[in-house]
Design an enzyme around this catalytic site. Sequence first.
Site, PDB file in Angstrom:
ATOM      1  N   ASP A  14       0.843  -1.207   0.000  1.00 46.75           N
ATOM      2  CA  ASP A  14       0.000   0.000   0.000  1.00 46.75           C
ATOM      3  C   ASP A  14       0.879   1.259   0.000  1.00 46.75           C
ATOM      4  O   ASP A  14       0.573   2.249  -0.671  1.00 46.75           O
ATOM      5  CB  ASP A  14      -0.912  -0.020   1.240  1.00 46.75           C
ATOM      6  CG  ASP A  14      -2.165   0.818   1.082  1.00 46.75           C
ATOM      7  OD1 ASP A  14      -2.120   1.805   0.321  1.00 46.75           O
ATOM      8  OD2 ASP A  14      -3.190   0.514   1.714  1.00 46.75           O
ATOM      9  N   HIS A 205      -7.517  -1.508   9.051  1.00 44.53           N
ATOM     10  CA  HIS A 205      -6.568  -0.954   8.069  1.00 44.53           C
ATOM     11  C   HIS A 205      -7.024   0.493   7.827  1.00 44.53           C
ATOM     12  O   HIS A 205      -7.895   0.741   7.007  1.00 44.53           O
ATOM     13  CB  HIS A 205      -6.645  -1.815   6.810  1.00 44.53           C
ATOM     14  CG  HIS A 205      -5.887  -1.318   5.627  1.00 44.53           C
ATOM     15  ND1 HIS A 205      -4.715  -1.896   5.186  1.00 44.53           N
ATOM     16  CD2 HIS A 205      -6.133  -0.313   4.746  1.00 44.53           C
ATOM     17  CE1 HIS A 205      -4.285  -1.279   4.100  1.00 44.53           C
ATOM     18  NE2 HIS A 205      -5.138  -0.310   3.805  1.00 44.53           N
ATOM     19  N   CYS A 238      -4.628   4.349  -2.244  1.00 43.77           N
ATOM     20  CA  CYS A 238      -5.081   3.581  -3.395  1.00 43.77           C
ATOM     21  C   CYS A 238      -5.117   4.500  -4.614  1.00 43.77           C
ATOM     22  O   CYS A 238      -5.632   5.615  -4.526  1.00 43.77           O
ATOM     23  CB  CYS A 238      -6.471   3.020  -3.089  1.00 43.77           C
ATOM     24  SG  CYS A 238      -7.207   2.198  -4.495  1.00 43.77           S
TER      25      CYS A 238
HETATM   26  P1  HMG Z   1      -9.897  -5.380 -16.250  1.00 43.15           P
HETATM   27  O1  HMG Z   1      -9.202  -4.454 -17.212  1.00 43.15           O
HETATM   28  O2  HMG Z   1     -11.380  -5.290 -16.127  1.00 43.15           O
HETATM   29  O3  HMG Z   1      -9.521  -6.909 -16.470  1.00 43.15           O
HETATM   30  O4  HMG Z   1      -9.221  -5.180 -14.822  1.00 43.15           O
HETATM   31  P2  HMG Z   1      -9.493  -7.817 -17.720  1.00 43.15           P
HETATM   32  O5  HMG Z   1      -9.798  -9.201 -17.212  1.00 43.15           O
HETATM   33  O6  HMG Z   1     -10.324  -7.247 -18.833  1.00 43.15           O
HETATM   34  O7  HMG Z   1      -7.948  -7.743 -18.127  1.00 43.15           O
HETATM   35  C1  HMG Z   1      -7.338  -6.610 -18.688  1.00 43.15           C
HETATM   36  C2  HMG Z   1      -5.849  -6.879 -18.879  1.00 43.15           C
HETATM   37  O8  HMG Z   1      -5.233  -7.081 -17.597  1.00 43.15           O
HETATM   38  C3  HMG Z   1      -5.605  -8.165 -19.660  1.00 43.15           C
HETATM   39  O9  HMG Z   1      -4.361  -8.003 -20.303  1.00 43.15           O
HETATM   40  C4  HMG Z   1      -5.460  -9.202 -18.567  1.00 43.15           C
HETATM   41  O10 HMG Z   1      -4.728 -10.312 -18.949  1.00 43.15           O
HETATM   42  C5  HMG Z   1      -4.703  -8.401 -17.516  1.00 43.15           C
HETATM   43  P3  HMG Z   1      -4.280  -7.759 -21.880  1.00 43.15           P
HETATM   44  O11 HMG Z   1      -4.975  -8.929 -22.485  1.00 43.15           O
HETATM   45  O12 HMG Z   1      -5.007  -6.462 -22.099  1.00 43.15           O
HETATM   46  O13 HMG Z   1      -2.798  -7.685 -22.128  1.00 43.15           O
HETATM   47  N1  HMG Z   1      -4.916  -8.912 -16.165  1.00 43.15           N
HETATM   48  C6  HMG Z   1      -3.917  -9.248 -15.344  1.00 43.15           C
HETATM   49  N2  HMG Z   1      -2.585  -9.222 -15.492  1.00 43.15           N
HETATM   50  C7  HMG Z   1      -1.856  -9.630 -14.428  1.00 43.15           C
HETATM   51  N3  HMG Z   1      -2.395 -10.032 -13.261  1.00 43.15           N
HETATM   52  C8  HMG Z   1      -3.713 -10.068 -13.094  1.00 43.15           C
HETATM   53  C9  HMG Z   1      -4.536  -9.659 -14.155  1.00 43.15           C
HETATM   54  N4  HMG Z   1      -5.868  -9.564 -14.312  1.00 43.15           N
HETATM   55  C10 HMG Z   1      -6.082  -9.109 -15.553  1.00 43.15           C
HETATM   56  N5  HMG Z   1      -4.223 -10.451 -11.917  1.00 43.15           N
HETATM   57  C11 HMG Z   1      -8.568  -5.870 -12.639  1.00 43.15           C
HETATM   58  C12 HMG Z   1      -9.681  -5.860 -13.679  1.00 43.15           C
HETATM   59  C13 HMG Z   1      -9.178  -6.216 -11.279  1.00 43.15           C
HETATM   60  C14 HMG Z   1      -7.530  -6.912 -13.011  1.00 43.15           C
HETATM   61  C15 HMG Z   1      -7.900  -4.480 -12.600  1.00 43.15           C
HETATM   62  O14 HMG Z   1      -8.896  -3.501 -12.439  1.00 43.15           O
HETATM   63  C16 HMG Z   1      -6.877  -4.373 -11.512  1.00 43.15           C
HETATM   64  O15 HMG Z   1      -5.799  -4.957 -11.590  1.00 43.15           O
HETATM   65  N6  HMG Z   1      -7.165  -3.585 -10.461  1.00 43.15           N
HETATM   66  C17 HMG Z   1      -6.271  -3.438  -9.371  1.00 43.15           C
HETATM   67  C18 HMG Z   1      -6.662  -2.291  -8.539  1.00 43.15           C
HETATM   68  C19 HMG Z   1      -5.699  -2.133  -7.401  1.00 43.15           C
HETATM   69  O16 HMG Z   1      -4.669  -2.787  -7.319  1.00 43.15           O
HETATM   70  N7  HMG Z   1      -6.036  -1.221  -6.492  1.00 43.15           N
HETATM   71  C20 HMG Z   1      -5.208  -0.974  -5.338  1.00 43.15           C
HETATM   72  C21 HMG Z   1      -5.275  -2.073  -4.349  1.00 43.15           C
HETATM   73  S1  HMG Z   1      -6.787  -2.027  -3.372  1.00 43.15           S
HETATM   74  C22 HMG Z   1      -6.418  -0.899  -2.114  1.00 43.15           C
HETATM   75  O17 HMG Z   1      -5.425  -0.224  -2.161  1.00 43.15           O
HETATM   76  C23 HMG Z   1      -7.340  -0.827  -0.922  1.00 43.15           C
HETATM   77  C24 HMG Z   1      -6.777  -1.551   0.290  1.00 43.15           C
HETATM   78  O18 HMG Z   1      -5.527  -0.995   0.685  1.00 43.15           O
HETATM   79  C25 HMG Z   1      -7.751  -1.474   1.466  1.00 43.15           C
HETATM   80  C26 HMG Z   1      -8.211  -0.059   1.798  1.00 43.15           C
HETATM   81  O19 HMG Z   1      -7.366   0.842   1.961  1.00 43.15           O
HETATM   82  O20 HMG Z   1      -9.431   0.103   1.918  1.00 43.15           O
HETATM   83  C27 HMG Z   1      -6.544  -3.050  -0.009  1.00 43.15           C
HETATM   84 MG    MG Z   2      -5.214   0.752   1.879  1.00 40.88          MG
END
Ligand code: HMG
Ligand code: MG
Length: 306
Positions: A14, A205, A238
């Site tokens: 994070d 968190h 985030c």
């Molecule tokens: P999408 O674009 O809807 O997914 O993203 P998709 O299935 O259409 O895939 C798009 C592309 O991403 C494709 O690649 C997939 O293969 C690839 P392309 O064919 O275009 O080359 N892909 C991946 N590659 C590697 N690893 C994977 C993966 N999945 C798809 N796992 C998705 C949907 C959820 C994947 C995207 O929106 C995403 O990665 N989001 C991440 C968001 C994120 O990390 N946010 C921060 C963390 S959460 C947070 O900080 C909150 C927390 O701290 C708690 C709090 O504070 O409340 C936890």
């Molecule tokens: Mg967080």
Amino acid sequence: MREAIRFVEVGPRDGLQNLAAPVSTALKARLCEKLFAAGVCRLECASFVSPAHVPQMADAEALLAAISPPDGAELDALAPNARGALRAVATRADRISVFVAATQSFAQRNTRCSIEQCLERAGEVRKIASGAGRQTRGYVSCIADCPYEGLVPTRAVMHVARALIHAGFDEIALGDTIGSTSPADMRRLLRALKQEIPVARLAVHCHDTYGMAAASTLAAIEEGVRIVDGAVAGLGGCPFAPGAAGNAASEDLVFMLEGLGFDTGIDCLALAETGRWLTRELGLSNASRTGPALLARPITARPAEF
Ligand code: HMG
Ligand code: MG
């Protein structure tokens, strides 16, 4: 004997995920080593998310391969879908965590799907992780406030937390993504959740946008929570939560918890030095209050009879 708090250091994940300038895998690995040397025994270090969405986490595999945790220490990593879970179980990650928003707008921005679709993906991740013998955590994001929808009703948080428990997650982490939870909000939410979920399976968190993160964490401790997240130097945020500040600074939380008589296993001075080193390396300001104060004037624990 002092009661233990399971402290989860989320700085390498994070803390770094939202930085625009790439941080090298070598520097991340050095950070992890320093955190372990300070006594951290649970470290959330990476995310197996789409590198197109969060480029800073693109080196998850390389980082996990570069870290050697001491005996008994655990590595946590995020995975948003089956693809991420399969990547994660091919590494040494001990725990795999999903993140599900309590609001539809945040679910769409963060994971590009609805809450229900996100829960479906979470179920797939849980099965892959448990099938590979890994622990699981389900984050509920936006427990108090959503950057797009405003105040979040308790029933929305309960819905996601309940679904994650029913899906078999070992632990539920309450994410105050926006950093606006007050201690009163935290207490109210936990009293509702504890009716359905054993408090031993709940974690907090908190982000610190409104300066309430330590106070809200304390309210959670008073409600019986014993798993607490923080990020060294108060870094974090985030990429899809505009305006939110970093996490509760680990130095501040550890100082508070040790002062309350809990055992975190962490050397606060070593943590403070790590926060100073990291912020200097990255050219960032240090959001911890305790870290710089402790380095300027190291104070020892107050004797019980004082
Ligand atoms: P999408 O674009 O809807 O997914 O993203 P998709 O299935 O259409 O895939 C798009 C592309 O991403 C494709 O690649 C997939 O293969 C690839 P392309 O064919 O275009 O080359 N892909 C991946 N590659 C590697 N690893 C994977 C993966 N999945 C798809 N796992 C998705 C949907 C959820 C994947 C995207 O929106 C995403 O990665 N989001 C991440 C968001 C994120 O990390 N946010 C921060 C963390 S959460 C947070 O900080 C909150 C927390 O701290 C708690 C709090 O504070 O409340 C936890
Ligand atoms: Mg967080």
